[in-house]
Scaffold this active site. Structure first.
Site, PDB file in Angstrom:
ATOM      1  N   CYS A  15       9.686  19.415  -8.583  1.00 11.57           N
ATOM      2  CA  CYS A  15       9.847  20.477  -9.579  1.00 11.57           C
ATOM      3  C   CYS A  15       9.233  21.803  -9.101  1.00 11.57           C
ATOM      4  O   CYS A  15       9.772  22.414  -8.191  1.00 11.57           O
ATOM      5  CB  CYS A  15       9.238  20.008 -10.895  1.00 11.57           C
ATOM      6  SG  CYS A  15       9.893  20.869 -12.320  1.00 11.57           S
TER       7      CYS A  15
ATOM      8  N   ARG B 265      16.661  24.319 -21.052  1.00  9.65           N
ATOM      9  CA  ARG B 265      16.125  23.511 -19.965  1.00  9.65           C
ATOM     10  C   ARG B 265      17.038  22.315 -19.739  1.00  9.65           C
ATOM     11  O   ARG B 265      17.705  21.844 -20.655  1.00  9.65           O
ATOM     12  CB  ARG B 265      14.724  23.017 -20.318  1.00  9.65           C
ATOM     13  CG  ARG B 265      13.675  24.103 -20.356  1.00  9.65           C
ATOM     14  CD  ARG B 265      12.328  23.534 -20.751  1.00  9.65           C
ATOM     15  NE  ARG B 265      11.701  22.777 -19.675  1.00  9.65           N
ATOM     16  CZ  ARG B 265      10.980  23.326 -18.701  1.00  9.65           C
ATOM     17  NH1 ARG B 265      10.801  24.630 -18.679  1.00  9.65           N
ATOM     18  NH2 ARG B 265      10.428  22.588 -17.768  1.00  9.65           N
TER      19      ARG B 265
ATOM     20  N   HIS C 122      11.099  13.680 -11.948  1.00  8.19           N
ATOM     21  CA  HIS C 122       9.763  13.119 -12.105  1.00  8.19           C
ATOM     22  C   HIS C 122       9.952  11.787 -12.791  1.00  8.19           C
ATOM     23  O   HIS C 122      11.000  11.193 -12.676  1.00  8.19           O
ATOM     24  CB  HIS C 122       8.812  14.078 -12.797  1.00  8.19           C
ATOM     25  CG  HIS C 122       9.267  14.563 -14.113  1.00  8.19           C
ATOM     26  ND1 HIS C 122       9.864  15.785 -14.284  1.00  8.19           N
ATOM     27  CD2 HIS C 122       9.232  13.986 -15.324  1.00  8.19           C
ATOM     28  CE1 HIS C 122      10.152  15.933 -15.553  1.00  8.19           C
ATOM     29  NE2 HIS C 122       9.792  14.872 -16.218  1.00  8.19           N
TER      30      HIS C 122
END
Lengths: 255, 428
Positions: free
Chosen positions: A105, A140, A207
């Site tokens: 990220c 997002r 993640h």
């Protein structure tokens, strides 16, 4: 996991450099370090985790054989960017030299040319990877994701994880994606590609963290680190990864 | 108009209880709000004598609301609080509905609401509370809530617009304490330094850098996570002294985190006028809120359910279990539904490695049973994997010797599932 019978024949040693553990650690990224460490130990590889934080020197960084850097919240990322300026040269050289690393990220975005914020400000980044990131200020990209690994990696299979990022990363011609998106978003809204591979560095938005459910990536990194350090072909002894396989299947079945 | 809505809402509430769909803590609110979005504000204006208390923060909202309610009752006040822990707008509207009579009159002195940390600024546009308790800010449900600093800044902005609201801050949590800088006469709660047992920060602590100047904070003592006796060596920002000093609290609620919940409630109770003896009397009578250290009996064995929904909460749950039993048998239930957060990466921020060898047996279940099993495996122990929650509970209870307790640590929706399996009835 008890794998005492799975020891490597040769005595190896690895130092894992964990970049900014108290700052770049927002989404369970520590799990990646836990997995790398345990998979070394289970094979009898002597492993040390070295924390590289604010104030660590270039020399500290250069003592590491494998790097891991996670994502962060904005305030933390600013602190890191300031500190990394001082180690930028050594860091970039290590990536160019093929020191393996896993960058998640914010850590991934940082390897690129620049990061363009929602208000149009271009923030220069490390500049090692031929890619850049833009935050269009839109929604997002959040959710479970499944990706088929690129053949360039030399390993095949589908990896699963969780993504949550506002930035969209666009790869240049000289850099390969980590894989093709099967389900989910990936690095940006349009390319159906996720992450990047450059030399022995892997960048990704996965993640969850990425390594526990996708141990083949962990072993790829360990193998590359040993090969670089010892200058010989390394075959890692296999470990029992049935739980990881079940975890991947359970998520894939739902997606 | 209001009367029709109240009657309608109360009917829906009654019906959902009758058909066993729960205690009617969100649906009625949803219905009245969709018909009249300013329902809450209007009802509050009709009852200006009633004071509102908001309890917000990542962990401890339900328990602190329950504690404050008990203390103020002991002080002779008439209290209403939302027992179900439904803390979004619908839950608050349902609470107002339940607290009011059919004619719109509210006869309580205080309404106590727990408020989701992300909804707090929105809620403050609807209702002006007399008190806001800010318990703590930990990482939780990042898929929905985003970053702690973002939440803190949103709070800061909305607090700046308030008049005559007493804001009550956890001084031991640096990010929460920092909010006091822009506020007139905040009051602080915290624990005496002598109750803080740890000497350093462990992994997973969130706010370990100064919220004002971004330097690394230093700690003389740590309670848990980033909560403790902190100061910034660079700009001098430091832990404010608690407004009221209390001795360690005695009650049925275990764990250091509950000492904080008790300190928060006691601070507000004291400000309202409760005496020390009224506060300690109330604490002697309280029982855990549902799913928060709640004890239930099944097949002659005791089960204790301790909600564990984020890294700090889970670490605290485990430390509490280990303070109650040396070698406990535990079941972790990991779900990834909307109320839990769809991102389960947080399990890797727990300090499982530190506790794993103390467990007699670890069982795992839930929607993400294999993720949890992997977490336990990498911590160094083989968990027993149960895709079926019923079987997990049954096995755990069966394997627990008589006279011992079986501990269940579930995420939020998992906790509701666990309670339903054990008690045969749902709460929400």
């Amino acid at each position: 996991m008890k794998h005492t019978t799975n020891r490597q024949n040769k005595k190896y040693q690895l130092t894992i450099g964990w970049l900014y553990p108290d700052l770049m650690n927002i989404y369970g990224d520590r799990g990646n370090v836990i997995v790398l460490e345990k998979r070394c130990k289970d094979r009898g590889i002597n492993v040390t985790v070295r924390e590289i934080g604010v104030g660590s020197t270039e020399k500290d960084l250069q003592s590491c054989d494998l790097l891991m850097m996670g994502g962060a919240q904005d305030m933390q990322q600013e602190i890191v960017a300031k500190d990394l300026q001082k180690k930028k040269k050594a860091f970039a050289q290590m990536i160019e030299d093929g020191v393996p690393g896993l960058y998640i990220c914010g850590g991934f975005q940082y390897l690129g040319q620049y990061y363009k914020t929602a208000d149009g400000t271009k923030l220069p980044q490390l500049g090692v990877l031929d890619m850049y990131t833009e935050n269009p200020g839109r929604e997002r990209l959040i959710g479970n994701i499944a990706v088929e690994l690129s053949p360039e990696l030399g390993i095949t299979g589908t990896i699963v994880g969780f993504e949550n990022h506002g930035g969209r990363t666009i790869l240049g011609k000289s850099i390969k994606p980590l894989g093709k998106v099967l389900k989910g978003y990936g690095s940006n809204d349009s390319a159906q590609e996720e992450g990047a591979v450059y030399k022995n560095s892997i960048g990704t938005y996965f993640h969850g963290p990425i390594l526990p459910k996708n141990p083949m990536i962990a072993d790829w990194l360990i193998e590359k680190a040993l090969e670089k350090k010892y200058g010989e072909k390394v075959m890692l002894t296999p470990l029992d990864d049935s739980l990881a396989a079940s975890a991947r299947e359970a998520i894939l079945a739902r997606m | 108009m209001m009367q029709i809505l109240i009657i309608l809402g109360k009917c829906v509430s009654r019906m959902s209880q009758l058909i066993g769909k729960g205690s009617g803590s969100t649906w009625p609110g949803y219905i009245v709000l969709s018909m009249y979005p300013r329902f809450i504000a209007r009802l509050h204006r009709m009852n200006p004598q009633t004071q509102i208390v908001f309890v917000s923060g990542t962990n401890g909202k339900t328990t602190t609301s329950m504690l404050l309610s008990s203390m103020l009752t002991s002080h002779g006040k008439k209290i209403f609080y939302n027992q179900s822990g439904a803390n979004l707008m619908n839950g608050m509207a349902s609470g107002f509905l339940n607290a009011s009579r059919i004619d719109g009159k509210i006869s309580y002195d205080f309404l106590i609401f727990e408020v989701d940390e992300n909804v707090l600024p929105l809620m403050l546009k609807e209702v002006m509370p007399a008190y806001i308790i800010c318990l703590n800010l930990f990482r939780d449900q990042l898929d929905r809530y985003g970053e702690l600093m973002t939440i803190a800044k949103k709070w800061q902005t909305s607090f700046a617009k308030l008049n005559d609201v007493q804001i009550v801050l956890n001084g031991d949590d640096p990010l929460v304490a920092w909010l006091g800088l822009g506020i007139e006469k905040p009051i602080y709660f915290g624990l005496p330094v002598s109750q803080m047992q740890k000497s350093e920060i462990i992994h997973g602590a969130d706010s370990t850098y100064c919220p004002r100047c971004e330097s690394k904070l230093e700690y003389k003592k740590v309670s848990y996570s980033h909560v403790g006796d902190w100061h910034c060596p660079s700009c001098g920002l430091n832990r404010p002294t608690p407004t009221y000093a209390f001795k360690p609290f005695t009650s049925e609620l275990s764990g250091l985190y509950n000492q904080y919940n008790m300190a928060a409630a006691a601070t507000v109770a004291k400000r309202i006028g409760a005496t020390d003896s009224e506060i300690s009397d109330a604490l002697m009578k309280v029982h855990p809120a549902f799913g928060r250290q709640e004890k239930v009996q099944k097949d002659g064995k005791e089960i204790q359910i301790i909600l564990s929904k984020n890294p700090t909460g889970t670490n605290q749950s485990i430390e509490t279990v280990l303070s109650l039993s040396k070698h406990p048998r535990v079941l972790f239930v990991l779900n990834d539904r909307i109320p839990d957060g769809t991102d389960v990466s947080w399990i890797w921020d727990t300090n499982m490695e530190q506790y794993i060898n103390s467990f007699a047996e670890v069982l795992v279940s839930g929607d993400r049973v294999y993720d949890m099993a992997l977490r336990i495996q990498y911590a160094g122990c083989e968990a027993r994997v149960f895709p079926s929650l019923e079987e997990a509970i049954e096995t755990g209870v069966k394997n627990t010797p008589k006279g011992e307790t079986f501990y269940i640590l579930p995420t939020y929706s998992a906790m509701l599932d666990v309670r339903k399996i054990i008690t045969g009835r749902s709460i929400l």
